[in-house]
Design an enzyme around this catalytic site. Structure first.
Site, PDB file in Angstrom:
ATOM      1  N   GLU A   1      -7.152   0.520  -4.562  1.00  0.00           N
ATOM      2  CA  GLU A   1      -7.216   0.352  -3.132  1.00  0.00           C
ATOM      3  C   GLU A   1      -8.400  -0.289  -2.658  1.00  0.00           C
ATOM      4  OE1 GLU A   1      -6.184   4.390  -2.086  1.00  0.00           O
ATOM      5  OE2 GLU A   1      -4.020   3.964  -2.663  1.00  0.00           O
TER       6      GLU A   1
ATOM      7  N   ASP B   1     -14.052   4.442   2.151  1.00  0.00           N
ATOM      8  CA  ASP B   1     -12.705   4.811   2.332  1.00  0.00           C
ATOM      9  C   ASP B   1     -12.336   6.234   2.954  1.00  0.00           C
ATOM     10  OD1 ASP B   1      -9.857   5.328   2.534  1.00  0.00           O
ATOM     11  OD2 ASP B   1      -9.286   4.323   0.646  1.00  0.00           O
TER      12      ASP B   1
ATOM     13  N   ASP C   1       0.987  -1.253  -0.080  1.00  0.00           N
ATOM     14  CA  ASP C   1      -0.120   0.057  -0.037  1.00  0.00           C
ATOM     15  C   ASP C   1       0.903   1.157  -0.142  1.00  0.00           C
ATOM     16  OD1 ASP C   1      -1.740   2.098   0.576  1.00  0.00           O
ATOM     17  OD2 ASP C   1      -2.467   1.381   2.501  1.00  0.00           O
TER      18      ASP C   1
ATOM     19  N   LYS D   1       3.050  11.461  -3.528  1.00  0.00           N
ATOM     20  CA  LYS D   1       1.858  10.613  -4.174  1.00  0.00           C
ATOM     21  C   LYS D   1       1.190  11.639  -5.274  1.00  0.00           C
ATOM     22  CE  LYS D   1      -1.605   7.078  -3.340  1.00  0.00           C
ATOM     23  NZ  LYS D   1      -2.215   6.087  -2.297  1.00  0.00           N
TER      24      LYS D   1
END
Ligand code: ADP
Ligand code: MG
Length: 636
Positions: free
Chosen positions: A181, A203, A19, A81
């Site tokens: 994800e 999420d 992850d 990211k």
């Protein structure tokens, strides 16, 4: 304390799921007793996604780099990211406000980070994080890590996925697959072993909210839709607490705060601590002395007050949930399983509201911080052990197509199509003796090219000179399991071929993806009408052309009134085609088809006659549509 790595010794390597997070990254693998997060020698599961470059140009990664962020902010990169596969313009923020220097560099102005006079790509920085993850696993297991599955947010576009893949390669990893994800989270819960179900993955992390709707049926696991808000998460809750803490602080002192970044940082940290405490306790006390700004805080905050403050933000997530369900053509009542991911789903209010909205208890058994890495490990195991329990299908977040003659767009792959996928369509030219065509690749939900995002263009050359409408150009779109798009165009007569792999020079901001989707919905009706009308006009032109040709070649064989009827019907179509009334144009085309009936019969007879005398049907019907769409590739 290190966790034993079980069966890995038999395999001589550890295959991991990673992850790769905005704030921290972690790795997991599948042991004989199920998937487990891998801790390093010090028992730490996180590698903070932070990279510091020291004076000598050597990188420091993880916890050590985090410590340096305070002392050497210009040499420390956090949240890289956000830059993956993006250009400066796509950041949606002022780069001068970042603690480190971000410049536009390399091919097509992609983001570069400048540290100590050296330029780094986001991929290189991410690769350093991945290398550290790899190093820690190798150290604790004593085995090499060569292959990995890496997760990305569902809204990542082609460029962002490719950048992630490149980061893996730079870190010396074979990236088995890039997985969304939420898809990984559902896998971690083993939901792929169920018979049939509809799963919602909710999420809520630190900075973002994502929701995905998945369907499992007959062993096939598929993402039906995704939605979310890239500017909503735990950070906002922290600021809501900060606002509570600052209640009663006068304006001049608040203004002084604006000049004091350290105090602001301290407030944010205190806000987050209080928030986290309130997930477990009913009430918490915050005391702090911000000497520089002359602010002293001593305040009791209770859970009900926090809930009142963050309630509207939490409710906003359900707007996106409904949006995603709507997209998947489902109701809340159709949902069988709800999976919670992200640290902010530990908040009792969030859990309560999720349960109320869905009318069922969500899955919370697995640590919401670990669930994505665990799912990635399950996927890595499936890919390497050849045990294909479930076929993982992800979706493309925005529709893809090409520009067609007249500025319209033809969509080859629709948004939320499962990937990998492939689609092709035939096109032709619009000008006589045209020897090349331009293929302009578009992304988005609107109907006209001008309203869509340009992903790239290329030219197919070497088409033999032919009359307009005769060349047959087959355009194929293929998206691989990692979301990389390859577009090829082939002229079927000559075999001329051209293709590109689309790595858009500019990625999209997440907000833009949302905006593009909602623009498509907003203009759906008008766009639909416009496109239908445009298509019908193209059809009208074709029908009129054939009717004229039929009249010219075979008109002599039918009665005068039949001929007059056709002429009138042609005039009717042309008149209607000049206007904007689709119903009227439709009727006019029908009328023309009716009127040409007698002549069509005569033509059939003619066909039979000439076939007998050795000519082919194609010779007679020369110019007839050879199965191509009556749309033309744009010239350029
Ligand atoms: P991301 O994936 O966006 O990096 P995470 O999923 O790791 O984020 O979640 C981080 C967020 O979760 C932070 O805002 C953090 O404050 C919040 N968080 C972590 N634990 C708790 C808790 N017990 N209660 C409330 N919020 C929490
Ligand atoms: Mg997350």
């Amino acid at each position: 304390m290190a966790i034993e790595l079980g069966t890995v010794s038999e395999r001589k390597e550890v295959v991991v799921g990673i992850d790769l997070g905005t704030t921290h990254s972690l790795a997991a693998h599948v042991r004989w007793d199920g998937p487990r997060v891998i801790r390093d020698r010090q028992g730490r599961k996180w590698v903070p996604s932070v990279v510091a470059i020291d004076e000598g140009g050597s990188p420091v990664v993880g916890q050590d780099a985090q410590a340096r962020a305070l002392t050497n902010p210009r040499g420390t990169v956090t949240s890289v990211k956000r830059f993956m596969g993006k250009g400066i313009e796509d950041l949606g923020e002022d780069p001068s406000r970042l603690p480190y220097r971000v410049v536009s560099g390399g091919e097509a102005g992609l983001v570069r980070i400048e540290i100590g006079g050296q330029l780094y790509t986001p991929q290189e920085i991410s690769a350093l994080v991945l290398k550290e993850v790899k190093r820690r696993v190798e150290q604790v297991s004593g085995l090499p890590v060569r292959r990995a599955v890496i997760t990305v947010p569902a809204y990542f576009d082609d460029a962002q996925r490719q950048a992630t893949r490149d980061a893996g390669r730079l870190a010396g990893l074979e990236v088995l697959r890039i997985v969304n994800e939420p898809t990984a989270a559902a896998l971690a819960y083993g939901l792929h072993r169920k018979q049939k179900s509809v799963i919602v993955v909710y999420d809520l992390g630190g900075g973002t909210f994502d929701v995905s709707v998945l369907r499992l049926s007959e062993g096939v696991f598929k993402v039906l839709s995704t939605a979310g808000n890239t500017r909503l998460g735990g950070d906002d809750f922290d600021y809501a607490v900060v606002d509570l803490l600052l209640e009663g602080v006068d304006a001049p002192r608040r203004a002084a705060l604006g000049e004091d970044p350290l105090a602001l940082h301290a407030l944010k940290v205190a806000g987050e601590r209080a928030k986290i405490a309130l997930s477990a306790e009913e009430s918490t006390r915050v005391q702090m002395d911000l000497a520089g700004s002359g602010i002293a805080i001593d305040r009791e905050v209770d859970r009900a007050t926090l809930e009142a403050a963050i309630g509207p933000l939490v409710e906003d997530t359900f707007r996106h949930v409904r949006f995603a369900l709507n997209d998947a053509d489902l109701d809340v009542g159709d949902v069988d399983e709800v999976v919670l991911v992200g640290g902010s789903t530990r908040i009792p209010l969030v859990r309560r509201r999720v349960e109320e909205v869905f009318g069922k208890k969500p899955h919370v058994e697995i640590d919401p911080d670990e669930v994505v890495a665990l799912g990635a490990a399950v996927q890595a195991e499936q890919l390497t052990a050849g045990r294909q329990e479930a076929l993982l299908l992800d979706v493309t977040p925005l529709s893809l197509g090409i520009e067609t003659y007249g500025g319209g767009a033809s969509k080859l792959i629709h948004r939320n199509t499962s990937i990998p996928c492939r689609a092709s369509e035939g096109f032709t030219t619009s000008v006589d003796h045209q020897t090349s065509v331009e293929v302009h690749i578009l992304q988005g939900e609107r109907e006209m090219a001008r309203d869509l995002r340009s992903l790239g263009r290329f030219r197919l050359r070497g088409i033999p000179p032919m009359s307009a409408g005769l060349p047959r150009v087959l355009v194929e779109f293929a998206i691989d399991a990692n979301g990389i798009l390859k577009v090829s165009a082939r002229e079927m007569v000559s075999g001329a071929l051209a293709s590109i792999e689309v790595r858009p020079s500019y990625g999209l901001t997440d907000t833009e993806v949302e905006a593009m989707i909602s623009a498509g919905m907003e203009h759906a009706q008008e766009d639909f009408e416009a496109h239908m009308l445009a298509d019908l006009k193209v059809e009208a032109a074709t029908v009129v052309r054939y009717a004229r040709k039929a009249l010219r070649d075979h008109g002599a064989r039918v009665a005068d009134e039949a001929r007059a009827g056709i002429e009138a019907a042609i005039a009717g179509v042309e008149e209607a085609a000049a206007g904007e009334d689709r119903g009227r144009l439709h009727d006019a085309i029908d009328a023309l088809n009716q009127a040409t009936h007698p002549i069509a019969e005569e033509m059939m007879n003619e066909v039979l006659r000439v076939t007998v005398t050795g000519r082919t049907v194609d010779d007679v019907l020369e110019g007839k549509d050879s199965g191509m769409k009556a749309r033309d590739v744009t010239l350029g």
